[in-house]
Design an enzyme around this catalytic site. Structure first.
Site, PDB file in Angstrom:
ATOM      1  N   ARG A   1       0.839  -1.220   0.000  1.00 58.61           N
ATOM      2  CA  ARG A   1       0.000   0.000   0.000  1.00 58.61           C
ATOM      3  C   ARG A   1       0.863   1.254   0.000  1.00 58.61           C
ATOM      4  O   ARG A   1       0.485   2.298  -0.516  1.00 58.61           O
ATOM      5  CB  ARG A   1      -0.954  -0.005   1.212  1.00 58.61           C
ATOM      6  CG  ARG A   1      -1.771   1.275   1.350  1.00 58.61           C
ATOM      7  CD  ARG A   1      -3.043   1.117   2.178  1.00 58.61           C
ATOM      8  NE  ARG A   1      -2.855   0.394   3.404  1.00 58.61           N
ATOM      9  CZ  ARG A   1      -2.217   0.865   4.496  1.00 58.61           C
ATOM     10  NH1 ARG A   1      -1.707   2.076   4.500  1.00 58.61           N
ATOM     11  NH2 ARG A   1      -2.080   0.121   5.572  1.00 58.61           N
TER      12      ARG A   1
ATOM     13  N   TYR B   1     -16.215  15.154 -15.805  1.00 59.62           N
ATOM     14  CA  TYR B   1     -16.582  13.731 -15.800  1.00 59.62           C
ATOM     15  C   TYR B   1     -17.722  13.476 -14.803  1.00 59.62           C
ATOM     16  O   TYR B   1     -17.668  13.952 -13.653  1.00 59.62           O
ATOM     17  CB  TYR B   1     -15.339  12.923 -15.416  1.00 59.62           C
ATOM     18  CG  TYR B   1     -15.535  11.434 -15.463  1.00 59.62           C
ATOM     19  CD1 TYR B   1     -15.687  10.789 -16.677  1.00 59.62           C
ATOM     20  CD2 TYR B   1     -15.584  10.680 -14.302  1.00 59.62           C
ATOM     21  CE1 TYR B   1     -15.872   9.413 -16.722  1.00 59.62           C
ATOM     22  CE2 TYR B   1     -15.770   9.310 -14.337  1.00 59.62           C
ATOM     23  CZ  TYR B   1     -15.911   8.686 -15.560  1.00 59.62           C
ATOM     24  OH  TYR B   1     -16.096   7.334 -15.599  1.00 59.62           O
TER      25      TYR B   1
ATOM     26  N   ASP C   1      -7.466  17.233 -15.170  1.00 62.72           N
ATOM     27  CA  ASP C   1      -7.772  15.851 -15.542  1.00 62.72           C
ATOM     28  C   ASP C   1      -7.455  15.744 -17.036  1.00 62.72           C
ATOM     29  O   ASP C   1      -8.146  16.300 -17.878  1.00 62.72           O
ATOM     30  CB  ASP C   1      -9.257  15.552 -15.256  1.00 62.72           C
ATOM     31  CG  ASP C   1      -9.620  14.100 -15.555  1.00 62.72           C
ATOM     32  OD1 ASP C   1      -8.939  13.469 -16.387  1.00 62.72           O
ATOM     33  OD2 ASP C   1     -10.608  13.609 -14.976  1.00 62.72           O
TER      34      ASP C   1
ATOM     35  N   LYS D   1      -8.233   4.595 -19.544  1.00 61.69           N
ATOM     36  CA  LYS D   1      -8.535   5.066 -20.894  1.00 61.69           C
ATOM     37  C   LYS D   1      -7.300   4.949 -21.796  1.00 61.69           C
ATOM     38  O   LYS D   1      -6.792   3.870 -21.980  1.00 61.69           O
ATOM     39  CB  LYS D   1      -9.093   6.486 -20.822  1.00 61.69           C
ATOM     40  CG  LYS D   1     -10.141   6.690 -19.710  1.00 61.69           C
ATOM     41  CD  LYS D   1     -11.414   5.871 -19.897  1.00 61.69           C
ATOM     42  CE  LYS D   1     -12.280   5.804 -18.647  1.00 61.69           C
ATOM     43  NZ  LYS D   1     -12.639   7.084 -18.046  1.00 61.69           N
TER      44      LYS D   1
HETATM   45  C1  LIG Z   1     -13.033   7.520 -16.787  1.00 64.67           C
HETATM   46  C2  LIG Z   1     -12.710   8.863 -16.321  1.00 64.67           C
HETATM   47  C3  LIG Z   1     -12.508   9.124 -14.964  1.00 64.67           C
HETATM   48  C4  LIG Z   1     -12.680   8.073 -13.887  1.00 64.67           C
HETATM   49  O1  LIG Z   1     -11.767   7.048 -14.024  1.00 64.67           O
HETATM   50  P1  LIG Z   1     -12.003   5.532 -13.548  1.00 64.67           P
HETATM   51  O2  LIG Z   1     -10.742   4.870 -13.923  1.00 64.67           O
HETATM   52  O3  LIG Z   1     -13.213   5.019 -14.250  1.00 64.67           O
HETATM   53  O4  LIG Z   1     -12.235   5.574 -12.071  1.00 64.67           O
HETATM   54  C5  LIG Z   1     -12.163  10.407 -14.595  1.00 64.67           C
HETATM   55  N1  LIG Z   1     -12.045  11.402 -15.504  1.00 64.67           N
HETATM   56  C6  LIG Z   1     -12.257  11.182 -16.810  1.00 64.67           C
HETATM   57  C7  LIG Z   1     -12.104  12.314 -17.761  1.00 64.67           C
HETATM   58  C8  LIG Z   1     -12.586   9.928 -17.275  1.00 64.67           C
HETATM   59  O5  LIG Z   1     -12.794   9.729 -18.574  1.00 64.67           O
END
Ligand SMILES: *Cc1c(COP(=O)(O)O)cnc(C)c1O
Length: 395
Positions: free
Chosen positions: A60, A113, A185, A210
């Site tokens: 962790r 998001y 982000d 992604k």
């Molecule tokens: C998918 C996504 C998230 C969240 O990510 P997870 O891996 O599903 O928890 C946050 N921000 C954006 C822009 C995303 O496309």
């Protein structure tokens, strides 16, 4: 080769932070699938805990497989160091938990998001954190929202799913003046296409689920702060609340990231051509893709992005009904949420990813009922065009 000598992103995705394993020379970073690490003696255990000696203690807190991924992405984003997390949401919630307190105010992109908005509004609000959402594509909207206690400016660009862009450099300037931490982000662009820290942001984060992993087979996240101070604050909280990535997950993402530059090249080439195809199709009413001259911020895209990404949204002349017919008729594109995979994915945000956002907030964020989001993959262009063409014929 020393990481600092790497010139090309095609090289860095493969080599940055990667070293043959000292135990047996394994070229692939081994999966250190262990929860804990043995100490040679009591003195060593104590020295590890006090920080006098570098080395691993407990997964962790840190693990060599996870570290290899953190070093790789930190290099790609030109940050101080990486903090890998169980998911993109764990990255987001860790940053907010680490940097905000009960008196904090956050300013965020209106079309952020979906789950980010829900967690801020339904969980962080319980602890007294206040948030204003605004169209951050206009810097004046941000300036209007700034309060004495504004702690974070949390933006997403390109934004999901509207593909509206926010000027990172302009945000960084305002944030610096007002002593606000700028968090970006960067999931929709990937580190190949956009590097927010180079434009003045303090923290960049990703859902590695992604583009970074890219194979629709892992959920994960990563945070890359620009400074040691922010890194230490956030890493401490991550290890305490336990949002860490797992070693096997990290190994899969390391495998995925090696082709990130190639995938970005192919998928954005496909996306550019498909955007033009859709823009010229008689049944399509509108297309928003940063690479099209018709995108209201095409000039900003050229300035702050290295390419235009692989995601677009569009609406059909027949509106919501026609859109549903179309997404039910695709054969190659997969009807699924998520994005940034090697396969093309199509979805309807108003009824899927953003279903929990109120109608009024959806309108403010530009998420219209007819909006279809397409994440373009690495298939052959001809096959993708043919698939969309036949699905549009059914409408
Ligand atoms: C998918 C996504 C998230 C969240 O990510 P997870 O891996 O599903 O928890 C946050 N921000 C954006 C822009 C995303 O496309």
């Amino acid at each position: 080769m020393k990481d600092s000598k790497i010139k090309s992103p095609y090289t860095s995705v493969i080599h940055a932070g990667q070293h043959p394993d000292p135990a047996f020379g394994s070229v692939s970073v081994p999966i250190y699938q262990t929860s804990t690490f043995a100490f040679e003696n009591a003195e060593q255990g104590a020295a590890r805990f006090s920080g006098e000696e570098k080395g691993y203690i407990y997964t962790r807190i840190g693990n060599p497989t996870i570290k290899a991924l953190e070093d790789n992405i930190a290099f790609l984003e030109n940050g101080y160091a990486g903090i890998a997390t169980a998911s993109g949401m764990a990255a987001i919630t860790t940053v907010i938990t680490a940097l905000c307190d009960k008196k904090s105010h956050i300013i965020s992109t209106a079309s952020i998001y979906g789950a980010t908005r829900v967690v801020i509004d339904s969980v962080f609000s319980k602890f007294g954190i206040e948030t204003d959402y605004t169209d951050t594509s206009d810097i004046r909207n941000i300036e209007r929202c700034i309060k004495q206690n504004t702690k974070l400016l949390f933006i997403e660009t390109p934004a999901n799913p509207t593909m509206a862009l926010t000027d990172i450099e302009a945000c960084a300037k305002v944030a610096k003046e007002k002593n606000i931490i700028l968090v970006v982000d960067n999931t929709f662009a990937s580190p190949i296409i956009q590097n927010p820290l180079n434009l003045g942001a303090d923290i960049v984060l990703h859902s590695v689920t992604k583009f970074i992993n890219g194979h629709s087979d892992v959920v994960g996240g990563i945070i890359v702060p620009e400074s040691r101070d922010l890194f230490e604050q956030i890493q401490k909280v991550m290890t305490l609340i336990g949002g860490n990535m797992d070693p096997h997950q990290a190994w899969l993402v390391l495998r995925g990231v090696k082709t990130l530059a190639l995938r970005a090249e192919k998928s954005q080439d496909n996306a550019m051509k498909l955007a033009r195809f859709l823009e010229n199709h008689p049944k399509v009413k509108w297309v928003i893709y940063p690479g099209l001259e018709s995108h209201p911020q095409h000039a900003l895209a050229k300035k702050q992005m290295n390419g235009f990404g692989a995601i677009m949204c569009f609406g059909l002349k027949g509106g919501f009904e026609a859109g549903h017919q179309m997404i039910n008729s695709v054969k190659l594109c997969t009807l699924a949420v998520s994005l940034g995979g090697i396969e093309s994915l199509i979805q309807h945000p108003a009824s899927m990813t953003h279903a929990k956002v109120s109608k009024e907030d959806k309108e403010k964020a530009g998420i219209t009922d007819d909006l279809i989001r397409l994440s373009v993959g690495c298939e052959g262009y001809e096959d993708l065009e043919e698939d969309l063409a036949q699905a549009l014929d059914k409408v």
